[in-house]
Design a protein around this motif. Structure first.
Motif, PDB file in Angstrom:
ATOM      1  N   ALA B 119       0.739  -1.220   0.044  1.00  0.00           N
ATOM      2  CA  ALA B 119      -0.029  -0.013   0.070  1.00  0.00           C
ATOM      3  C   ALA B 119       0.740   1.054  -0.169  1.00  0.00           C
ATOM      4  O   ALA B 119       0.732   2.207  -0.543  1.00  0.00           O
ATOM      5  N   GLY B 120       2.015   1.139   0.860  1.00  0.00           N
ATOM      6  CA  GLY B 120       2.833   2.354   0.976  1.00  0.00           C
ATOM      7  C   GLY B 120       3.460   2.544  -0.458  1.00  0.00           C
ATOM      8  O   GLY B 120       3.435   3.730  -0.963  1.00  0.00           O
ATOM      9  N   LEU B 121       3.923   1.593  -1.252  1.00  0.00           N
ATOM     10  CA  LEU B 121       4.530   1.533  -2.293  1.00  0.00           C
ATOM     11  C   LEU B 121       3.642   2.070  -3.478  1.00  0.00           C
ATOM     12  O   LEU B 121       4.028   2.990  -4.273  1.00  0.00           O
ATOM     13  N   LEU B 122       2.464   1.482  -3.585  1.00  0.00           N
ATOM     14  CA  LEU B 122       1.459   2.005  -4.379  1.00  0.00           C
ATOM     15  C   LEU B 122       1.248   3.541  -4.166  1.00  0.00           C
ATOM     16  O   LEU B 122       1.093   4.445  -5.247  1.00  0.00           O
ATOM     17  N   ALA B 123       1.042   3.990  -2.890  1.00  0.00           N
ATOM     18  CA  ALA B 123       0.831   5.429  -2.707  1.00  0.00           C
ATOM     19  C   ALA B 123       2.116   6.235  -3.098  1.00  0.00           C
ATOM     20  O   ALA B 123       1.886   7.573  -3.790  1.00  0.00           O
ATOM     21  N   LEU B 124       3.499   5.644  -3.021  1.00  0.00           N
ATOM     22  CA  LEU B 124       4.483   6.310  -3.528  1.00  0.00           C
ATOM     23  C   LEU B 124       4.634   6.501  -4.867  1.00  0.00           C
ATOM     24  O   LEU B 124       4.633   7.886  -5.439  1.00  0.00           O
ATOM     25  N   VAL B 125       4.275   5.661  -5.609  1.00  0.00           N
ATOM     26  CA  VAL B 125       4.360   5.599  -7.030  1.00  0.00           C
ATOM     27  C   VAL B 125       3.008   6.462  -7.800  1.00  0.00           C
ATOM     28  O   VAL B 125       3.359   7.174  -8.618  1.00  0.00           O
ATOM     29  N   VAL B 126       1.760   6.240  -7.243  1.00  0.00           N
ATOM     30  CA  VAL B 126       0.606   7.039  -7.659  1.00  0.00           C
ATOM     31  C   VAL B 126       0.734   8.312  -7.363  1.00  0.00           C
ATOM     32  O   VAL B 126       0.085   9.290  -7.831  1.00  0.00           O
ATOM     33  N   GLY B 127       1.249   8.824  -6.032  1.00  0.00           N
ATOM     34  CA  GLY B 127       1.156   9.905  -5.457  1.00  0.00           C
ATOM     35  C   GLY B 127       1.767  10.904  -6.225  1.00  0.00           C
ATOM     36  O   GLY B 127       1.286  12.223  -6.221  1.00  0.00           O
ATOM     37  N   ARG B 128       3.065  10.929  -6.484  1.00  0.00           N
ATOM     38  CA  ARG B 128       3.781  11.877  -7.386  1.00  0.00           C
ATOM     39  C   ARG B 128       2.915  12.571  -8.546  1.00  0.00           C
ATOM     40  O   ARG B 128       2.929  13.698  -8.469  1.00  0.00           O
ATOM     41  N   PRO B 129       2.414  11.769  -9.445  1.00  0.00           N
ATOM     42  CA  PRO B 129       1.831  12.353 -10.551  1.00  0.00           C
ATOM     43  C   PRO B 129       0.471  13.004  -9.741  1.00  0.00           C
ATOM     44  O   PRO B 129       0.039  14.140 -10.360  1.00  0.00           O
ATOM     45  N   ILE B 130      -0.300  12.308  -8.946  1.00  0.00           N
ATOM     46  CA  ILE B 130      -1.838  12.537  -8.779  1.00  0.00           C
ATOM     47  C   ILE B 130      -1.470  13.979  -7.839  1.00  0.00           C
ATOM     48  O   ILE B 130      -2.599  14.470  -7.568  1.00  0.00           O
TER      49      ILE B 130
END
Lengths: 262, 344
Positions: B119-130
């Motif tokens: 979950a943390g990794l997904l948030a990191l990857v998706v977070g930057r663009p959105i």
């Protein structure tokens, strides 16, 4: 450190808000930018401090080209600023506002911050001391624990100066620091700015209070409609006919001239 | 002159901050984080003292799990001012990882950790663009993210059991207590574990608020432009807050999976995301105590209202409307204001 602006400009939808402005601000001096409303003074600040991207020209700090760096990296190069229309953190206390200014000095890491470990606590304690000292310098020590939303306009102007000071900046851009201050407060701000320059910082000032500008500036740059129309010491600027015309209009300038001689 | 943002100096009187930072000598003595932990610990114990049956323990467990998830929302929404309508997705990742792991021979604790990391990794990857987006654009982008996760959970039946959900085997909190010679009922054991984790989560969030990173986050909340001018890397700070809040949701999800022994894709559904944000806003998004109050009311009230089952949603809706009209900053700041006014 000296701030060198060379031919900087930006256009908004075809209108050149700032057009090829150049000047150099030296350490230990107060350089003032003056000009009628809409001359492009704040836009110039926003270009220099990285809020806007310049479409032409360069900004250099001690010869190092910093044009186009994002605002937070410019801050790391030693540039701090205050804002014309106030950008305080209204939900925080005065103290927390200024402590936030210590961000770049705070040697902590996220893990220590989350767990409340030594580095986080020590950084916070150090920032608190530095912030209290800066608040005292700006004459706001009594209001340290007051939420910024409950402070007056003039107090918030000084709060922004205190916050900029604790960043450890060498270049300070002040956008109308005396706006909303009464005569006594203006005098205090005046003294504060003078003392900041004495420390060897490079101060660039936008101000409408001409008495203040003439009193504390070493160097004045005059803008009108995005262009630099004059530059020089206070005495030179006071008597410059182009400057008078920009402020009063050509007709008004002639009238004033006539009145002065008649 | 064209330029800076719109922060106005004359914002309404704001005592919420003072409330969430806490006050008093106790805090100065032992630090705000530990102080919060102790308050939570007392509340957990208080619950255990008055609960008459396992049913109460089960509801209490839910309250603490929701408090934990909502604390993550508080970090994101209350501290930084970012709205996420997809946090149920992270919650479900934590829950499903914990459920799926044991089926492939991965022990529960490891599966939990894996889910939280994912979950943390997904948030990191998706977070930057959105996270470049703000306001309702960000809300919609996170909504989309949540929907995607929910769809995967509903469709990939071979892995997740599809819309019917799946049972969770593995760890039981009772065994933890057995190790130290305590014999507890399963419901009681989970209550203590959930309460303990929620207390730690609250302490961490309070530590954060009072730390250098936390001040940077709160600065972004109030003025993006000013934060940048002070050398704060806004994109990085937002990304960190997003990851932290995703981890809170995932831990809460993992706990729910274990405590309930059963999960369905609805844990990752849109309504659950909305529920989390609603709890935060109802209690007061600026404080962990707001998270607790919001979670308590919206978890316990439906249980009380089962008598009026037909009117349950009406009553809840009415409470929300009245809260938003009468005390927009949430219950905790509202009550703190009243209290401060009475004192002065």
């Amino acid at each position: 450190m000296s701030l060198e602006i060379d031919g900087i400009g930006i256009a908004f939808g075809g209108i050149k808000a700032v057009d090829g402005v150049s000047f150099t601000a030296k350490p230990g001096e107060v350089t003032s930018i003056i000009g009628p409303n809409g001359a492009g003074k704040t836009t110039l600040f926003n270009l220099v401090s990285g809020v806007y991207r310049a479409s032409s020209g360069t900004v250099r700090i001690d010869g190092r080209d910093v044009t186009g760096l994002p605002a937070h990296e410019l801050a790391r190069c030693g540039m701090a600023r205050t804002f014309q229309n106030l950008q305080v953190f209204p939900q925080m206390t005065a103290l927390d506002n200024v402590m936030t200014g210590c961000h770049m000095q705070e040697k902590s890491n996220l893990l220590a911050d989350l767990l409340g470990l030594g580095p986080a606590r020590r950084a916070t304690a150090r920032s608190r001391d530095a912030a209290m000292a800066a608040l005292a310098r700006a004459g706001l020590a009594d209001l340290a624990h007051r939420p910024a939303s409950e402070m007056s306009y003039g107090q918030l102007k000084r709060l922004e100066i205190a916050r900029a000071l604790v960043t450890g900046c060498t270049i300070l851009l002040l956008d109308e620091p005396a706006a909303g201050c009464n005569a006594v407060e203006t005098r205090e701000v005046d003294d504060l700015i003078h003392a900041i320059a004495e420390e060897g910082k490079t101060v660039v000032l936008i101000e409408h209070d001409m008495r203040m500008v003439m009193r504390i500036s070493s160097h004045i740059v005059v803008l009108d409609q995005g262009r630099k129309i004059a530059e020089g010491g206070p005495e030179e600027i006071r008597t410059n006919s182009q400057v008078i015309a920009a402020y009063l209009g050509v007709h008004g300038a002639a009238e004033a001239e006539a009145a002065a001689h008649g | 002159m064209a330029g800076q943002g719109t922060t106005v100096a004359t914002a309404p009187v704001e005592t919420a901050r003072r409330a969430h930072v806490g006050n008093g000598k106790a805090r100065a003595l032992i630090g705000p984080g530990l102080c919060t932990f102790l308050i939570f610990a007392v509340l957990v114990a208080l619950g255990a003292l008055i609960f008459p049956s396992s049913y109460f323990y089960r509801v209490g467990t839910l309250v603490w799990i929701n408090t934990l998830a909502v604390t993550g929302i508080v970090v994101l929404l209350g501290y930084v001012g970012l709205v996420s309508l997809g946090h149920a997705g992270f919650f479900a990742i934590g829950a499903y990882a914990t459920a799926i792991g044991p089926n492939y021979g991965i022990p529960s604790p490891l599966a939990m950790a894996g889910g939280v990391a994912l979950a943390g990794l997904l948030a990191l990857v998706v977070g930057r663009p959105i996270l470049r987006l703000s306001g309702y654009y960000l809300a919609i982008a996170t909504l989309g993210l949540g929907m995607l996760i929910w769809m995967v959970l509903s469709k990939e039946a071979w892995l997740t059991g599809g819309p019917d959900g799946m049972t969770v085997s593995g760890m039981n909190a009772r065994n933890l207590f057995k190790l130290v010679g305590l014999k507890l009922k399963s419901a009681e054991a989970w209550y203590w574990v959930a309460g303990f984790v929620a207390a730690i989560g609250a302490a961490i969030a309070v530590n954060l608020a009072n730390s250098p990173s936390g001040r940077a986050l709160r600065a972004i909340h109030d003025s993006d432009v000013a934060a940048r001018s002070l050398g704060i890397d806004v994109a990085r700070a937002k990304s960190r807050a997003f990851v932290i809040s995703a981890i809170y949701a995932a831990v809460a999800g993992a706990l729910l999976a274990l405590a309930n022994g059963y999960i369905t894709p609805e844990t990752g559904g849109f309504m659950h995301s909305v529920e989390m944000v609603t709890m935060a806003v109802l209690g007061g998004a600026a404080s962990v105590f707001g998270a607790l109050v919001g979670a308590l009311i919206l978890t316990a009230l439906p249980q009380l209202l089962t008598v009026f089952a037909d009117y349950e949603h009406m009553v809840l809706g009415a409470i929300m409307v009245v809260t938003m009209i009468a005390m927009r900053r949430g219950l905790v700041p509202f009550i703190a204001d009243l209290w401060n006014r009475r004192k002065s």
